[in-house]
Motif scaffolding. Structure first.
Motif, PDB file in Angstrom:
ATOM      1  N   ILE A 153     -12.465  88.871 -18.979  1.00 14.20           N
ATOM      2  CA  ILE A 153     -13.937  88.369 -18.953  1.00 14.20           C
ATOM      3  C   ILE A 153     -14.465  88.792 -17.932  1.00 14.20           C
ATOM      4  CG2 ILE A 153     -15.190  86.083 -18.650  1.00 14.20           C
ATOM      5  CD1 ILE A 153     -12.743  84.441 -19.748  1.00 14.20           C
ATOM      6  N   THR A 154     -13.820  88.680 -16.676  1.00 19.28           N
ATOM      7  CA  THR A 154     -14.637  89.256 -15.436  1.00 19.28           C
ATOM      8  C   THR A 154     -14.810  90.731 -15.378  1.00 19.28           C
ATOM      9  OG1 THR A 154     -12.623  89.462 -14.240  1.00 19.28           O
ATOM     10  CG2 THR A 154     -13.943  87.291 -14.116  1.00 19.28           C
ATOM     11  N   THR A 184     -17.592  92.067 -18.115  1.00 21.93           N
ATOM     12  CA  THR A 184     -18.661  91.596 -17.711  1.00 21.93           C
ATOM     13  C   THR A 184     -19.225  92.184 -17.015  1.00 21.93           C
ATOM     14  OG1 THR A 184     -18.222  89.369 -18.289  1.00 21.93           O
ATOM     15  CG2 THR A 184     -20.019  89.699 -17.247  1.00 21.93           C
ATOM     16  N   ILE A 185     -18.590  92.592 -15.652  1.00 13.08           N
ATOM     17  CA  ILE A 185     -18.970  93.448 -14.598  1.00 13.08           C
ATOM     18  C   ILE A 185     -19.478  94.966 -14.990  1.00 13.08           C
ATOM     19  CG2 ILE A 185     -18.539  94.365 -12.379  1.00 13.08           C
ATOM     20  CD1 ILE A 185     -16.831  91.851 -11.731  1.00 13.08           C
ATOM     21  N   SER A 231     -20.320  95.948 -17.859  1.00  9.43           N
ATOM     22  CA  SER A 231     -21.555  95.918 -18.686  1.00  9.43           C
ATOM     23  C   SER A 231     -22.898  96.283 -17.989  1.00  9.43           C
ATOM     24  CB  SER A 231     -21.539  94.752 -19.557  1.00  9.43           C
ATOM     25  OG  SER A 231     -21.823  93.694 -19.021  1.00  9.43           O
ATOM     26  N   PHE A 232     -22.609  95.636 -16.557  1.00  7.34           N
ATOM     27  CA  PHE A 232     -23.801  95.685 -15.799  1.00  7.34           C
ATOM     28  C   PHE A 232     -24.009  96.876 -14.941  1.00  7.34           C
ATOM     29  CE2 PHE A 232     -23.942  90.922 -16.428  1.00  7.34           C
ATOM     30  CZ  PHE A 232     -25.189  90.834 -16.669  1.00  7.34           C
ATOM     31  N   ALA A 278     -17.963  97.577 -23.315  1.00  2.00           N
ATOM     32  CA  ALA A 278     -17.389  96.398 -22.693  1.00  2.00           C
ATOM     33  C   ALA A 278     -16.537  95.425 -23.374  1.00  2.00           C
ATOM     34  CB  ALA A 278     -18.406  95.749 -21.959  1.00  2.00           C
ATOM     35  N   VAL A 279     -17.052  95.331 -24.761  1.00  4.28           N
ATOM     36  CA  VAL A 279     -16.364  94.348 -25.693  1.00  4.28           C
ATOM     37  C   VAL A 279     -14.784  94.748 -26.133  1.00  4.28           C
ATOM     38  CG1 VAL A 279     -16.353  93.369 -28.018  1.00  4.28           C
ATOM     39  CG2 VAL A 279     -18.325  93.462 -26.557  1.00  4.28           C
ATOM     40  N   ALA A 282     -12.625  94.323 -23.218  1.00  7.55           N
ATOM     41  CA  ALA A 282     -12.270  93.045 -23.028  1.00  7.55           C
ATOM     42  C   ALA A 282     -11.120  92.558 -24.097  1.00  7.55           C
ATOM     43  CB  ALA A 282     -13.268  92.108 -23.328  1.00  7.55           C
TER      44      ALA A 282
END
Length: 322
Positions: free
Chosen positions: A140-141, A144-145, A147-148, A158-159, A162
């Motif tokens: 998750i972390t 998410t990071i 993607s930014f 990012a998906v 994950a």
């Protein structure tokens, strides 16, 4: 002394030697590089199989230190460092710079960190709890990071990252659980020297494969290679020192274990999920050289860790989070 016992007692020296061997045997390193992903999965599975369930749940009864350390390692510290890199601008804010930073600060501690921590007289149960927390939340972390900060430079979305991380981690956890149920805790405990040997053999393959291309780069560009090596040790030590300084006022001696966990990240898990043959050459070089501190720290830091633990133990009324 049997071979399993010998390997178990000398594992840190053997793995460090394998990394150096990879520098002088480039053909072998190149042949083993595609197997690094399997090595990461195997080491994670064996580490989960060897988890001392009693120690883990004893630590979970006082979860706040482990939770705080886990969030610091995989959320607060990566976000802080990446935001700082963006504010500082080039070269840190360049896509390559952000990608390198992401790979080395987003992962949880290495799966062998609890064992190495205990070798230095640190709280292995705490490091185990932090490692498990960081590993479980990583799918998750980390994406998410990513993607930014590194969405444009990642070879996968990012998906997808994950999903790959979740699949790798859940498969390792499930296999370890199944093996423990089939063998039973008693047999697993009795097989410790054998499991140590398996871990060391797999770590040797990982260390050899990780050095792919490093020996050639050392010959053609020794300044860059040695500079990255020194930087890798300095960065790892800086993570340790900062984490120790942040947590020492709140957890006392436990901060030593948290610092060790912070300086030894499982970058191999990210690299395996991305694909070991799809990594940019410069990123791969830095990844490979960043593994050297992990291989050598158990030998180098063992005396220091024990001194810090002894010093903290001599201080009465040490503060600790509930």
């Amino acid at each position: 002394m049997g071979p399993f016992t010998f390997i178990s007692r000398n594992s840190t020296r053997i793995i460090a030697g394998a990394a150096l061997l990879g520098l002088v045997l480039p053909g072998l390193a190149d042949a083993l590089r595609p197997f690094l992903g399997y090595c990461v999965l195997t080491m994670l599975t064996v580490s989960m199989l060897r988890v001392d369930v009693a120690s883990f749940f004893a630590r979970v009864r006082r979860p706040l230190p482990a939770i705080c350390a886990g969030l610091w390692l995989v959320v607060v510290f990566p976000l802080t460092l990446l935001c700082l890199a963006v504010l500082l601008g080039p070269p840190f804010a360049l896509p390559l710079g952000l990608t390198i930073i992401f790979i080395f600060v987003a992962p949880p501690p290495i799966v062998s960190a609890p064992a190495f921590a205990m070798l230095m007289g640190l709280d292995g149960a705490l490091v185990l709890a932090v490692t498990l927390i960081g590993t479980v939340v990583m799918p998750i972390t980390a994406p998410t990071i990513a993607s930014f900060f590194v969405a444009e430079t990642m070879p996968i979305s990012a998906v997808d990252l994950a999903l790959r991380l979740a699949l790798m981690i859940s498969a390792s956890f499930a296999l370890a659980f199944l093996l423990r149920r089939l063998l039973g805790p008693g047999r697993v405990a009795a097989a410790r020297p054998v499991l140590d040997t398996v871990s060391v053999v797999v770590a040797i393959i990982f260390a050899l494969g990780a050095m792919d291309g490093v020996g050639a780069r050392l010959l053609t560009d020794p300044g860059l290679t040695l500079g990255i090596t020194v930087g890798s040790f300095a960065f790892a030590l800086a993570q340790m020192a900062l984490t120790y300084a942040v947590f020492r006022p709140f957890v006392g001696v436990d901060a030593v274990a948290m610092g060790y966990a912070a300086g030894n990240r499982n970058a191999g898990l990210v690299v395996a999920a991305l694909g070991v043959t799809q990594i940019d050459d410069m990123v791969w070089l830095i990844f490979a050289l960043s593994q050297l501190p992990i291989f050598f720290f158990p030998m180098i830091l063992k005396p220091l860790g024990r001194r810090l633990v002894a010093a903290h133990s001599a201080v009465p009324n040490a503060r600790s989070l509930p």
